[in-house]
Design an enzyme around this catalytic site. Structure first.
Site, PDB file in Angstrom:
ATOM      1  CB  ILE A   1      60.563   8.046 -26.185  1.00  0.00           C
ATOM      2  CG1 ILE A   1      60.715   6.596 -26.651  1.00  0.00           C
ATOM      3  CG2 ILE A   1      59.221   8.613 -26.623  1.00  0.00           C
ATOM      4  CD1 ILE A   1      59.720   5.650 -26.002  1.00  0.00           C
ATOM      5  N   GLY A   2      61.391  11.292 -27.011  1.00  0.00           N
ATOM      6  CA  GLY A   2      61.293  12.667 -26.533  1.00  0.00           C
ATOM      7  C   GLY A   2      59.880  13.198 -26.615  1.00  0.00           C
TER       8      GLY A   2
ATOM      9  CD  GLU B   1      55.440   4.373 -26.271  1.00  0.00           C
ATOM     10  OE1 GLU B   1      55.327   5.262 -27.121  1.00  0.00           O
ATOM     11  OE2 GLU B   1      55.630   4.588 -25.071  1.00  0.00           O
TER      12      GLU B   1
END
Lengths: 379, 334
Positions: free
Chosen positions: A130-131, A251
């Site tokens: 995840i960026g 998420e």
């Protein structure tokens, strides 16, 4: 104030058979896991394990068969997730792809992206990172500065991402990048876009960061003129913020937000039998666990029906984090170190340390409570 | 079933909005029986709502009851309607046709709210149920809830019957625990609303205190506890519908523990945000928070129910912990 509702859900009719398969698989595979494995669980990384999980059809379970998915329900998938987490399986190599990168590509990706990425995620062969966070952009995520500039055939990326779990072991990252300057400081959510970034790109450097346990769990990633082809833009240019926040409902909603330390209770339980304070303390934990499970299932049901229960997910994550952080402290208050097996003490020690991350990852407690407060009508 | 449930809950909410205002609550605490409220509750058939239709009732289940009891809690209803409903249900379960009028529910060691107004008393120890008409009541008053709380002087029972196995040996205590958990969940909803409203109107430092993050963080935590209590209660009601009171012991115990903890935390937060005005007799906040505190102890405090859950889990051992938690609402695999 429209209060948050959590209608009860039943697990699907397939659940018992699915559980039986999973328990057999996990009992066999997890026979020799040291305490470090459940202590890290979905922050752990084990490609062999993920490939085995993929072979059994437990990744991309709800996705179309055309891409190799199982076309099963979100609640069947939920059963798989909770079985994995209840034993602290090292699911990190497929977790992010299954939970958010894959669904994002499925929802907003091009046909070409779907064909390229989804089957490999499903087989447990492609690991995603995840960026989002940057050195100066944590809770204030929209202030991020890593920039993608248009160049012929693609984009040139410069900047830094940080706290990226397992990035040094992953294949791709979905990065939220600035593709246009914010029109004014109050509109910093505009001008952001999401990209699929190959973590082996030239100009991209990954530096592992040791965590307080001493593990190389997360990383800093430096982009130095990294070229990302046009075909790797996900969804709409400039729409990255909306896309990324919709992803957060996925998420934040899952059972990983309350089950992280449950394996410790399972492991320690038999050794607490002589402790007079144990029944009450264990009873309080189980009362909470059972309730959180119903809340989490309720949110899974909303997702299954196509809703985006972002606020409900924030509330369940916050309540779940409180529980999973309290659990190691409670167990610590009950064990007699002189009479407790070393593997229980080791797991307790590791989880005491790792638990600090629970209320940080995926949105801090303070940010989540801010979301809940706004829902309550506080301004 | 859920349509009927929603309709009844709406009716009860409306009735109590009209008839259970703070003045009525205060008068009840001073010993004035809210006759008009009780009469309307009877006119709606509520006291016998859990009794099968064949015995003159409405035939609702425990899940419906939990939803109605939560509504009673939302208004801090000053009548022991929930107790009377549970008492009638237990009598009917043992084959005893419940009498009309207020029936008190006897729980071990507890004084009975408004016993003096009850024509009858139901006891259900050890899997038996008995109907009494107490010859007298020793009158008292609850320390925290301040309601009349009386102890019966018993003669011989008017009727006795055996409860079916699904009720178990603790039927009255389980029903009482579900009732008190549900009322706490309901009262918490109300005090949260009151407090959000207060935080948005009370100004300090030139702005509503609800704009301060410190206050927002507290109320967000309170909202989490309120939601947890509601879910735990609904889960307990559903379990009792499926498996009877005894089969739902785990869920009812969990609801009493979670609602009790939520009640403690929630009351602490709403008082902190209300500050001095919420500590006054004039302000209605304590009409709810004092009942939350009292209901935490009703039918056993958290400690008692937590021990039941913990003892069972420790006896079963770690290898069964997760399987037991997940199997409760699932048919075992063939």
């Amino acid at each position: 104030m429209p209060s948050l509702q959590f209608p009860l859900r039943d697990t699907p009719a397939e659940a018992p058979a699915l559980r039986a398969e999973l328990r057999a698989f996990l009992a066999e595979t997890g026979r020799d896991w040291p305490p470090m494995v459940p202590a890290y669980s979905w922050m752990g990384f084990d490609r062999d394990f993920s490939r085995e999980v993929g072979k059994r059809g437990w990744i991309g379970m709800t996705w179309p068969k055309a891409y190799g998915g199982g076309e099963r329900t979100a609640l069947e998938r939920y059963v798989v997730l909770e079985e994995m987490l209840a034993v602290g399986a090292p699911v990190g190599a497929h977790w992010i792809g299954d939970r958010q990168s894959g669904p994002l590509i499925l929802r907003l990706g091009t046909e070409e992206q779907r064909r390229e990425f989804l089957p490999r995620i499903i087989r447990g062969e492609m690991a995603f990172a995840i960026g989002l966070s940057e050195p100066d952009s944590g809770s204030d995520l929209a202030s991020l500065r890593t920039k993608a500039e248009k160049v012929p055939g693609g984009w040139k990326v410069n900047g830094r991402k940080v706290w990226t779990s397992s990035a040094h072991r992953c294949d791709f990252m979905i990065a939220l990048l600035r593709t246009a300057p914010a029109p004014d400081p109050k509109a910093k959510h505009q001008g952001l876009s999401q990209f699929l970034v190959d973590l082996r790109s030239s100009g991209l450097t990954i530096r592992p960061i040791l965590d307080l346990v001493g593990q190389d769990g997360f990383n800093e990633i430096t982009f130095d003129d990294v070229f990302v082809p046009d075909a790797m833009l996900v969804g709409q240019e400039g729409n990255g913020w909306e896309q990324a926040t919709a992803e957060l409902a996925f998420e934040r909603a899952g059972p990983e937000r309350y089950l992280s330390s449950l394996p410790l209770l399972t492991e320690a339980l038999n050794d607490l039998r002589a402790e007079p304070a144990a029944p009450e303390a264990v009873g309080r934990l189980l009362a909470r666990a059972a309730t959180l499970r119903q809340m989490s299932l309720s949110v899974a049901g909303m997702l299954q029906e196509g809703h985006t229960p972002a606020r409900e997910a924030a509330l369940v994550k916050d309540a779940g984090n409180d529980f999973e952080q309290a659990l190691p402290e409670t167990i610590r208050g009950l064990v007699d170190p002189a009479r407790t097996p070393p593997q229980v003490l080791e797991m307790l020690g590791l989880m005491t340390m790792v638990a600090r991350s629970y209320s940080l990852r995926g949105g801090t407690r303070e940010i989540l409570r801010g979301i809940i407060a706004r829902q309550l009508g506080l301004r | 079933m859920s349509d009927i449930r929603d309709m009844l809950v709406e009716q009860v909410d409306r009735l109590l909005s009209d008839r259970a205002d703070p003045a009525t609550l205060r008068a009840a605490e001073a010993g004035t029986w809210p006759e008009a409220l009780w009469a309307e509750a009877e006119a709606l058939g509520l006291p016998l709502a859990l009794v099968p239709e064949g015995m003159g009732g409405t035939g609702l289940g425990w899940g419906d009851a939990a939803a109605l009891w939560q509504a009673l809690g939302r208004h801090a209803a000053p009548i022991p309607l929930g107790e009377s409903m549970a008492a009638a249900a237990l009598l009917a379960g043992a084959g005893i046709t419940p009498p009309t009028g207020l029936i008190a529910l006897g729980l071990p060691g507890e004084a009975i709210a408004w016993g003096r107004r009850a024509g009858h008393l139901a006891l259900a120890p050890g899997g038996e149920a008995a109907l009494h008409a107490p010859t007298d009541w020793q009158q008292g008053r609850g320390l925290i809830a301040r309601e009349p709380a009386d102890r019966p002087v018993l003669g011989a029972p008017l009727a006795e019957g055996r409860l079916p196995g699904a009720y178990g040996p603790d039927a009255a205590l389980l029903a009482g625990a579900l009732l008190n958990a549900a009322r706490i969940a309901g009262a918490l909803e109300t005090v949260l609303l009151m407090t959000v409203d207060y935080a948005n109107t009370r100004k300090q430092f030139g702005r509503p205190i609800g704009g301060f993050q410190a206050v927002q963080q507290l109320l967000a935590r309170c909202a989490g506890e309120v939601a947890a209590a509601g879910v735990a209660v609904a889960n307990a009601g559903r379990a009792a519908d499926r498996r009877g009171l005894a089969g739902a012991e785990f869920e009812i115990a969990a609801a009493k523990v979670v609602a009790g903890e939520a009640g403690g935390t929630g009351a602490e937060i709403v008082h902190q945000v209300h500050a001095a005005i919420g500590f006054t007799d004039d302000h209605p906040l304590h009409l709810f928070t004092r009942r939350i505190w009292a209901w935490r102890d009703g039918a056993g405090p958290e400690r008692l129910w937590a021990r039941r859950i913990g003892d069972a889990a420790l006896a079963r051992g770690g290898a069964h912990l997760w399987a037991d938690l997940t199997s409760r609402d699932e048919e075992p695999a063939a």
